[in-house]
Design a protein around this motif. Sequence first.
Motif, PDB file in Angstrom:
ATOM      1  N   THR A 221       0.757  -0.762   0.082  1.00  0.00           N
ATOM      2  CA  THR A 221      -0.566  -0.112   0.253  1.00  0.00           C
ATOM      3  C   THR A 221       0.431   1.103  -0.208  1.00  0.00           C
ATOM      4  O   THR A 221       0.872   2.335  -0.987  1.00  0.00           O
ATOM      5  CB  THR A 221      -0.566   0.248   1.492  1.00  0.00           C
ATOM      6  OG1 THR A 221      -0.044  -0.292   2.446  1.00  0.00           O
ATOM      7  CG2 THR A 221      -1.870  -0.899   0.824  1.00  0.00           C
ATOM      8  N   SER A 222       1.757   1.284   0.875  1.00  0.00           N
ATOM      9  CA  SER A 222       2.960   2.244   0.458  1.00  0.00           C
ATOM     10  C   SER A 222       3.840   2.644  -0.753  1.00  0.00           C
ATOM     11  O   SER A 222       3.299   4.004  -1.017  1.00  0.00           O
ATOM     12  CB  SER A 222       3.931   2.135   2.000  1.00  0.00           C
ATOM     13  OG  SER A 222       3.822   1.857   3.195  1.00  0.00           O
ATOM     14  N   ALA A 223       4.199   1.661  -1.605  1.00  0.00           N
ATOM     15  CA  ALA A 223       4.850   1.358  -2.290  1.00  0.00           C
ATOM     16  C   ALA A 223       3.365   2.026  -3.933  1.00  0.00           C
ATOM     17  O   ALA A 223       3.661   3.164  -4.299  1.00  0.00           O
ATOM     18  CB  ALA A 223       4.517   0.450  -3.139  1.00  0.00           C
ATOM     19  N   LEU A 246      -2.744  -4.689 -10.367  1.00  0.00           N
ATOM     20  CA  LEU A 246      -1.525  -5.582  -9.957  1.00  0.00           C
ATOM     21  C   LEU A 246      -2.395  -5.861  -9.236  1.00  0.00           C
ATOM     22  O   LEU A 246      -2.425  -6.748  -9.026  1.00  0.00           O
ATOM     23  CB  LEU A 246      -0.151  -4.813  -9.917  1.00  0.00           C
ATOM     24  CG  LEU A 246       0.344  -6.427  -9.855  1.00  0.00           C
ATOM     25  CD1 LEU A 246       0.687  -7.687 -10.889  1.00  0.00           C
ATOM     26  CD2 LEU A 246       1.907  -5.703  -9.714  1.00  0.00           C
ATOM     27  N   ILE A 247      -2.923  -5.016  -7.952  1.00  0.00           N
ATOM     28  CA  ILE A 247      -3.086  -5.836  -6.710  1.00  0.00           C
ATOM     29  C   ILE A 247      -4.343  -6.504  -6.576  1.00  0.00           C
ATOM     30  O   ILE A 247      -4.640  -7.111  -5.998  1.00  0.00           O
ATOM     31  CB  ILE A 247      -2.473  -4.001  -5.539  1.00  0.00           C
ATOM     32  CG1 ILE A 247      -1.646  -3.792  -4.746  1.00  0.00           C
ATOM     33  CG2 ILE A 247      -3.807  -4.609  -4.381  1.00  0.00           C
ATOM     34  CD1 ILE A 247      -1.633  -2.617  -4.976  1.00  0.00           C
ATOM     35  N   ILE A 251      -2.741  -9.729  -6.115  1.00  0.00           N
ATOM     36  CA  ILE A 251      -2.871  -9.850  -5.206  1.00  0.00           C
ATOM     37  C   ILE A 251      -4.343 -10.158  -4.180  1.00  0.00           C
ATOM     38  O   ILE A 251      -4.006 -11.643  -3.259  1.00  0.00           O
ATOM     39  CB  ILE A 251      -1.892  -8.751  -4.063  1.00  0.00           C
ATOM     40  CG1 ILE A 251      -0.125  -8.364  -5.054  1.00  0.00           C
ATOM     41  CG2 ILE A 251      -1.942  -8.750  -2.607  1.00  0.00           C
ATOM     42  CD1 ILE A 251       0.234  -7.228  -3.870  1.00  0.00           C
ATOM     43  N   VAL A 252      -4.777  -8.966  -4.458  1.00  0.00           N
ATOM     44  CA  VAL A 252      -6.509  -9.922  -4.197  1.00  0.00           C
ATOM     45  C   VAL A 252      -6.843 -11.932  -4.172  1.00  0.00           C
ATOM     46  O   VAL A 252      -7.150 -12.015  -3.278  1.00  0.00           O
ATOM     47  CB  VAL A 252      -7.654  -9.273  -4.498  1.00  0.00           C
ATOM     48  CG1 VAL A 252      -8.872  -9.815  -3.678  1.00  0.00           C
ATOM     49  CG2 VAL A 252      -7.301  -7.442  -4.177  1.00  0.00           C
ATOM     50  N   PRO A 253      -6.559 -11.863  -5.644  1.00  0.00           N
ATOM     51  CA  PRO A 253      -6.755 -13.579  -5.612  1.00  0.00           C
ATOM     52  C   PRO A 253      -6.041 -14.190  -5.074  1.00  0.00           C
ATOM     53  O   PRO A 253      -6.610 -15.395  -4.249  1.00  0.00           O
ATOM     54  CB  PRO A 253      -6.937 -14.090  -6.855  1.00  0.00           C
ATOM     55  CG  PRO A 253      -7.135 -12.544  -7.795  1.00  0.00           C
ATOM     56  CD  PRO A 253      -6.772 -11.442  -6.990  1.00  0.00           C
ATOM     57  N   MET A 254      -4.438 -13.627  -3.994  1.00  0.00           N
ATOM     58  CA  MET A 254      -3.783 -14.456  -3.935  1.00  0.00           C
ATOM     59  C   MET A 254      -4.477 -14.445  -1.946  1.00  0.00           C
ATOM     60  O   MET A 254      -4.609 -15.260  -1.385  1.00  0.00           O
ATOM     61  CB  MET A 254      -2.528 -14.091  -3.399  1.00  0.00           C
ATOM     62  CG  MET A 254      -1.934 -14.120  -4.995  1.00  0.00           C
ATOM     63  SD  MET A 254      -0.216 -13.478  -5.423  1.00  0.00           S
ATOM     64  CE  MET A 254       1.109 -14.131  -3.776  1.00  0.00           C
TER      65      MET A 254
END
Length: 332
Positions: A221-223, A246-247, A251-254
């Motif tokens: 989130t900082s990035a 990308l998130i 990342i959400v599915p992960m």
Amino acid sequence: MSRLQRLAPVVGLFVLAPFVGEFLLGNLTLAQFPIGTLLAPLYGGGAVLVREIARRRGGGWPMMALLACAYALIEEGTLDQLLWNPAYAGVDSFHTSTYVPMLGTSVELVQTVVALHAVWSICIPIALVETFVPGRRTTPWLGVTGLLTVSIVFVLGAAFVFWGNYAEYRFLAPAHQQVLIGTAVVGLVVAAFSVRSRTPTGDGGRAPSPWILGTAALVTTSAYWMASGLSTAGWGEWIGVALWSLIVAVIVPMVLRWSRSPDWGSRHRFSLAAGATLTYVWLAFPVVPAGGGSVVVDLMSNAVFGAAAVVVLLLASRAAARSDRALMAEQR
């Protein structure tokens, strides 16, 4: 259980949502506390309604996330018109490289609005408050009367924000933009109500440790916020757009997959929320308050709000650890 105990998490969520959404972000200072109080019916009422609807329907976090996205578009697209009004205070992300003429706004601005409100104003406060009441984490907190009361408070808060912004800017988005945002909101709500409750299957593999998850949430989130702030024009703006995408896509599915793991627990959920919360703690310092004011007051406010957030996180961390220990004891 007393009435006060039953309503404690509702009150906590009602207060925490505007605190995280505006004060912890650095958008409002201690001197602007009355403004934050007036925003509580919208933010707090919205968070409570999103949580109660999802828990009553059994849709869990997927449903809450979709409803939170709908809330974000309602607030910034319908109520205060930020998505469409180029004169809105502090907004300079309209006619930039990600501006879409057909939309009348920029992709970057839409993504920012969704991130601000769906994640930090709604989902993170829900996750933190639920950590304090593990025995009631997945159950409704309000009856019919309470739900109706919160709904009325939310509508009044929404009306206040709408008329306040209209009185200041005398701006209303064209009809096609209102239709566009209304269609998006309806689509998100329909998708949310299409979510079916799922029993954990245990097929999510082994979840990372809570410390790794929390650190990853903080770094990711900082990035995103650092990338989105690199530039408001040219290719630099697309970095934030790409990272946001990308998130959501990866990342959400992960995280959803890990949440089906047998070792997923309260500390994992808390760590994700804590990492993202800490991003706001540091992000507040470079953020310029919406109403301007003294730099000293701004810095002092950021320090006070950041310290308060850390205290809440420490208490929530202990509650999450107790919850996981109790669950492990029951499984032995």
